[in-house]
Scaffold this motif. Structure first.
Motif, PDB file in Angstrom:
ATOM      1  N   ALA A   1      -1.788 -16.143  -2.272  1.00  0.00           N
ATOM      2  CA  ALA A   1      -1.498 -14.705  -2.204  1.00  0.00           C
ATOM      3  C   ALA A   1      -2.606 -13.916  -1.525  1.00  0.00           C
ATOM      4  O   ALA A   1      -2.449 -12.715  -1.274  1.00  0.00           O
ATOM      5  N   SER A   2      -3.704 -14.588  -1.197  1.00  0.00           N
ATOM      6  CA  SER A   2      -4.840 -13.928  -0.549  1.00  0.00           C
ATOM      7  C   SER A   2      -5.107 -14.459   0.850  1.00  0.00           C
ATOM      8  O   SER A   2      -6.034 -13.997   1.523  1.00  0.00           O
ATOM      9  N   THR A   3      -4.293 -15.424   1.287  1.00  0.00           N
ATOM     10  CA  THR A   3      -4.486 -16.031   2.608  1.00  0.00           C
ATOM     11  C   THR A   3      -3.155 -16.170   3.351  1.00  0.00           C
ATOM     12  O   THR A   3      -2.822 -15.357   4.216  1.00  0.00           O
ATOM     13  N   GLU A   4      -2.389 -17.185   3.002  1.00  0.00           N
ATOM     14  CA  GLU A   4      -1.149 -17.478   3.727  1.00  0.00           C
ATOM     15  C   GLU A   4      -0.147 -16.335   3.662  1.00  0.00           C
ATOM     16  O   GLU A   4       0.447 -15.958   4.683  1.00  0.00           O
ATOM     17  N   ARG A   5       0.070 -15.777   2.463  1.00  0.00           N
ATOM     18  CA  ARG A   5       1.120 -14.764   2.326  1.00  0.00           C
ATOM     19  C   ARG A   5       0.795 -13.434   2.985  1.00  0.00           C
ATOM     20  O   ARG A   5       1.664 -12.834   3.620  1.00  0.00           O
ATOM     21  N   PRO A   6      -0.421 -12.918   2.876  1.00  0.00           N
ATOM     22  CA  PRO A   6      -0.699 -11.708   3.660  1.00  0.00           C
ATOM     23  C   PRO A   6      -0.619 -11.950   5.161  1.00  0.00           C
ATOM     24  O   PRO A   6      -0.206 -11.061   5.916  1.00  0.00           O
ATOM     25  N   ALA A   7      -0.994 -13.152   5.615  1.00  0.00           N
ATOM     26  CA  ALA A   7      -0.870 -13.471   7.040  1.00  0.00           C
ATOM     27  C   ALA A   7       0.598 -13.418   7.460  1.00  0.00           C
ATOM     28  O   ALA A   7       0.939 -12.911   8.544  1.00  0.00           O
ATOM     29  N   HIS A   8       1.470 -13.929   6.601  1.00  0.00           N
ATOM     30  CA  HIS A   8       2.913 -13.879   6.895  1.00  0.00           C
ATOM     31  C   HIS A   8       3.411 -12.435   6.891  1.00  0.00           C
ATOM     32  O   HIS A   8       4.222 -12.047   7.748  1.00  0.00           O
ATOM     33  N   ALA A   9       2.918 -11.618   5.948  1.00  0.00           N
ATOM     34  CA  ALA A   9       3.375 -10.227   5.836  1.00  0.00           C
ATOM     35  C   ALA A   9       3.047  -9.419   7.080  1.00  0.00           C
ATOM     36  O   ALA A   9       3.777  -8.485   7.429  1.00  0.00           O
ATOM     37  N   ILE A  10       1.966  -9.763   7.773  1.00  0.00           N
ATOM     38  CA  ILE A  10       1.586  -9.026   8.982  1.00  0.00           C
ATOM     39  C   ILE A  10       1.933  -9.804  10.252  1.00  0.00           C
ATOM     40  O   ILE A  10       1.483  -9.445  11.347  1.00  0.00           O
TER      41      ILE A  10
END
Length: 408
Positions: free
Chosen positions: A313-322
């Protein structure tokens, strides 16, 4: 092949690829050149001993305020980066179309840490945020001009990741739901997601949530009453489940007044873990209760969220969100943005936005980061944070002193 830098002997954890193993990470020309065990130290110009540490993708703070010097709420990303394990800061609408160029030229382009941004639907961005001045940027609808946002995105699309709107009694005053509708118009036109902040009503959560589309971000997803996502009974409101089902991204956005342990417990109990963990670090939250990414991540671990999920939730997922798949992962040939993290034994007392205490058995800390292939040590790693009241700042006192209660 010779390497510029070797991170040796750490527990390499990359949620995006499923890697979790003791191995070395070698870096050359700003790129990850090898991830394997037993790389000889004499093959690298510099060796960092990561034994006993976690080597992860550089953290991505999806909700921060780092227009330092250009807005009153901004903090200096470079002063925060190494000690928080954060290599990418995503500014959540500090700048609007009217001052975005200044943000880019004077802060983004001069920063060692990577800075990306949501552009605010308000032309002036968040302009009235201080101890003695608190003016919601969306309280005057004349400032909310979608055409200006479209023009700004066209000029700065390489660093703009979406559109930001702050709605609620404090951020939009009597404008109601109108700023949200205008922001969605702009986001749709430029084919980017919307990040929506909700503080105290009006508008209510029930007005904002149905408007959010798949891929839009609801920040402050664990905010306290009023506009809390749970009933007094502790049950999660149905509109939150519906939003998750249609793909709305839930972001913590801790900040000063937007994170409630009891709300988080209720959401986690019903399977609504956050998609993204972010700090919402700014003028009034950098010295507590949010502090930085690692404190927010430690709080979620103390609430029962597994380490791997916290890192995801602090690496892969924020990268996907942006829509930046090049970030938030460790890939051969990919950019060498890396965090070297450790754990400090507790007990540690953390506090939420209501003043409630949570005692943790452990907390995350940073040994340093790699940005663009260069090692950036955390020079403050032995600093003891004062989380408890009576420390550097007491968040409840700040809230009372400045404006009754900070909803940001």
């Amino acid at each position: 092949m010779q390497f510029d830098l070797l991170l040796r002997g750490g527990r390499v954890i990359d949620p995006a690829s499923g890697l979790d193993a003791l191995c070395d990470v070698a870096i050359a020309d700003g790129k990850i050149a090898a991830i394997e065990a037993g790389i000889p130290a004499d093959r690298a110009a510099r060796v960092v001993d990561a034994t006993g540490s976690m080597v992860t993708p550089g953290l991505i703070d999806l909700h921060s305020h780092v227009y330092w010097g250009g807005t009153s709420l901004g903090v200096d990303a470079d002063r925060l980066a190494a000690k928080s394990g954060t290599t990418t800061f995503v500014d959540a609408g500090s700048a609007g179309a009217g001052n975005f160029l200044g943000f880019r030229r004077h802060v983004m382009e001069r920063s060692k840490a990577r800075i990306l941004a949501y552009v605010n639907i308000s032309f002036a961005g968040i302009f009235g945020f201080s101890k003695n001045v608190m003016v919601g940027e969306c309280s005057d609808l004349r400032l909310c001009e979608p055409r200006e946002v479209v023009g700004c995105v066209a000029e700065h699309r390489d660093v703009v990741v979406g559109v930001k709107v702050r709605a609620g009694k404090h951020a939009s005053g009597a404008s109601g739901i109108a700023p949200v509708d205008l922001a969605i118009e702009a986001a749709d036109k430029v084919c980017l997601p919307l990040m929506a902040h909700i503080d105290e009503p009006p508008p209510g959560r029930s007005e904002v949530l149905p408007r959010l589309r798949k891929g839009d971000i609801l920040t402050h997803c664990y905010r306290p009453f009023p506009n809390a996502p749970v009933f007094a009974s502790g049950a999660v409101r149905p509109d939150m489940h519906l939003a998750r089902e249609r793909g709305v991204i839930f972001d913590i956005g801790h900040g000063m007044g937007s994170f409630d342990f009891e709300v988080a417990r209720a959401m986690l109990k019903e399977g609504l873990a956050p998609d993204v963990i972010s700090s919402d670090v700014h003028l009034f939250s950098i010295d507590g209760p949010a502090f930085d990414m690692l404190v927010c991540m430690s709080k979620m671990m103390a609430l029962g969220m597994p380490l791997i999920d916290v890192l995801r939730a602090s690496t892969e997922r924020p990268a996907h969100a942006i829509a930046r798949p090049d970030l938030g992962r460790l890939t051969i040939g990919g950019s060498a943005d890396i965090a070297v993290l450790g754990e400090r034994a507790g007990p540690a007392s953390f506090y939420d936005s209501t003043g409630a205490e949570l005692v943790a058995e452990r907390e995350l800390m940073s040994h340093g980061i790699v940005v663009g292939g260069l090692w950036w040590p955390n020079e403050a790693k032995d600093e003891v944070r004062a989380y408890a009241p009576g420390g550097r700042q007491t968040h409840a006192d700040i809230a009372r002193r400045h404006f009754g209660r900070c909803n940001c």
